[in-house]
Design a protein around this motif. Structure first.
Motif, PDB file in Angstrom:
ATOM      1  N   GLY A  75     -27.696  38.725  14.777  1.00  0.00           N
ATOM      2  CA  GLY A  75     -26.868  39.902  14.602  1.00  0.00           C
ATOM      3  C   GLY A  75     -27.028  40.916  15.720  1.00  0.00           C
ATOM      4  O   GLY A  75     -26.064  41.568  16.125  1.00  0.00           O
ATOM      5  N   LEU A  83     -20.674  41.498  14.068  1.00  0.00           N
ATOM      6  CA  LEU A  83     -21.503  40.625  13.246  1.00  0.00           C
ATOM      7  C   LEU A  83     -22.833  41.271  12.885  1.00  0.00           C
ATOM      8  O   LEU A  83     -23.492  40.860  11.933  1.00  0.00           O
ATOM      9  CB  LEU A  83     -21.759  39.302  13.972  1.00  0.00           C
ATOM     10  CG  LEU A  83     -20.521  38.445  14.248  1.00  0.00           C
ATOM     11  CD1 LEU A  83     -20.910  37.202  15.033  1.00  0.00           C
ATOM     12  CD2 LEU A  83     -19.831  38.064  12.945  1.00  0.00           C
ATOM     13  N   GLY A  84     -23.251  42.238  13.663  1.00  0.00           N
ATOM     14  CA  GLY A  84     -24.502  42.952  13.418  1.00  0.00           C
ATOM     15  C   GLY A  84     -24.321  44.423  13.730  1.00  0.00           C
ATOM     16  O   GLY A  84     -23.234  44.864  14.151  1.00  0.00           O
ATOM     17  N   LEU A  95     -26.190  45.739   5.811  1.00  0.00           N
ATOM     18  CA  LEU A  95     -26.311  44.308   6.088  1.00  0.00           C
ATOM     19  C   LEU A  95     -27.652  43.784   5.599  1.00  0.00           C
ATOM     20  O   LEU A  95     -27.728  42.730   4.951  1.00  0.00           O
ATOM     21  CB  LEU A  95     -26.150  44.042   7.588  1.00  0.00           C
ATOM     22  CG  LEU A  95     -26.372  42.582   8.025  1.00  0.00           C
ATOM     23  CD1 LEU A  95     -25.403  41.641   7.323  1.00  0.00           C
ATOM     24  CD2 LEU A  95     -26.236  42.456   9.541  1.00  0.00           C
ATOM     25  N   LYS A 158     -14.732  43.803   7.017  1.00  0.00           N
ATOM     26  CA  LYS A 158     -14.965  42.832   8.085  1.00  0.00           C
ATOM     27  C   LYS A 158     -16.055  41.844   7.685  1.00  0.00           C
ATOM     28  O   LYS A 158     -16.991  42.200   6.982  1.00  0.00           O
ATOM     29  CB  LYS A 158     -15.384  43.550   9.383  1.00  0.00           C
ATOM     30  CG  LYS A 158     -14.304  44.432   9.986  1.00  0.00           C
ATOM     31  CD  LYS A 158     -14.788  45.050  11.292  1.00  0.00           C
ATOM     32  CE  LYS A 158     -13.699  45.919  11.927  1.00  0.00           C
ATOM     33  NZ  LYS A 158     -14.169  46.536  13.205  1.00  0.00           N
ATOM     34  N   ARG A 159     -15.912  40.626   8.162  1.00  0.00           N
ATOM     35  CA  ARG A 159     -16.931  39.628   7.877  1.00  0.00           C
ATOM     36  C   ARG A 159     -18.216  39.988   8.615  1.00  0.00           C
ATOM     37  O   ARG A 159     -18.193  40.660   9.656  1.00  0.00           O
ATOM     38  CB  ARG A 159     -16.461  38.235   8.285  1.00  0.00           C
ATOM     39  CG  ARG A 159     -16.446  38.002   9.786  1.00  0.00           C
ATOM     40  CD  ARG A 159     -15.915  36.625  10.132  1.00  0.00           C
ATOM     41  NE  ARG A 159     -16.015  36.383  11.571  1.00  0.00           N
ATOM     42  CZ  ARG A 159     -15.518  35.319  12.194  1.00  0.00           C
ATOM     43  NH1 ARG A 159     -14.867  34.398  11.488  1.00  0.00           N
ATOM     44  NH2 ARG A 159     -15.666  35.173  13.508  1.00  0.00           N
ATOM     45  N   SER A 160     -19.324  39.522   8.088  1.00  0.00           N
ATOM     46  CA  SER A 160     -20.626  39.772   8.693  1.00  0.00           C
ATOM     47  C   SER A 160     -21.490  38.541   8.491  1.00  0.00           C
ATOM     48  O   SER A 160     -21.076  37.552   7.865  1.00  0.00           O
ATOM     49  CB  SER A 160     -21.295  40.997   8.059  1.00  0.00           C
ATOM     50  OG  SER A 160     -21.719  40.687   6.739  1.00  0.00           O
TER      51      SER A 160
END
Length: 235
Positions: A75, A83-84, A95, A158-160
């Protein structure tokens, strides 16, 4: 050094780290670790002394284990892609909260079921393990459904990497059949969306040794002994 992810088959939780690497898009290799034979071998214990997957050989030659640590490592390299998040930020905390839940409560809910499945439990022992596992998995799904709410992804819009980790664990229901994911429409919607993702399809193909087309930075598979030799050279 090109990073190497040691992934466990069949159906290891390392699946999520393969998906994460695909989303990240940087060069990486994969090393297939059969469970339980190879993962418990002396050779693999040189990679991870506790004999578990996943493990990651980083670009600077360090060995990192545990999904939570690996996903946070990845990430940090994917902040620009969403993503991070930067450590100390609200996004980073959220997260970590989702990853921690998946890594503890969601993952461990399946533990009694896996024990019964892998150790051939019978009779009253099997019934007790399945009852305990079913209650745990049902609660974990209900709790995660509440966390997801109406959001399209586990962190919102949003995707993570939490979504990558989720899909690797959520598929375990097909082994045990103690819940029907359709009873959790948010999770079912998320599962179906992820199953259609090219990175997830790639990870499935890799596990099943079928033709796999990478949309990320995959540069090939490496044998365990090959990686060990590389590590000896730089030691």
């Amino acid at each position: 050094m090109t990073p190497v992810l040691f992934y466990g088959v069949p159906s290891g939780c390392s699946f999520g780290s393969i998906v994460a690497l695909e989303w990240l898009g940087l060069p990486y290799r994969l090393c297939r670790i059969e469970m339980p034979e190879v993962v418990s071998s002396d050779a693999y214990r040189q990679i991870n002394p506790v004999a578990e997957t996943p493990a990651l050989l980083t670009s600077d030659g360090r060995l990192l284990s545990e999904s939570l640590a690996i996903l946070n490592h990845l990430g940090a390299q994917g902040i620009a892609k969403g993503l991070g998040f930067a450590q100390g930020s609200a996004g980073f905390d959220r997260l970590n909260q989702r990853l921690a839940y998946l890594n503890t409560s969601f993952f461990s809910a399946f533990a009694p079921l896996w024990y019964a499945f892998e150790h051939g439990s019978e009779g009253e022992e099997k019934q007790a393990l399945r009852a305990y596992g079913q209650a745990s998995v049902t609660k974990a799904h209900a709790d995660l459904e509440a966390m997801l709410g109406d959001s399209p992804w586990l962190l919102g819009e949003k995707r993570s990497l939490a979504d990558a980790y989720f899909i690797g664990i959520a598929r375990w229901t097909r082994y045990h059949e103690v819940v029907d994911r359709r009873d959790y429409p948010g999770l079912q919607r998320l599962y179906e969306k992820l199953e259609a993702d090219p990175a997830v399809r790639f990870a499935h193909a890799i596990e099943q040794r079928q033709p796999a087309v990478s949309a990320g930075g995959f540069v090939g598979e490496a044998e365990l002994e090959q990686v060990l030799q590389e590590l000896r050279k730089v030691a």
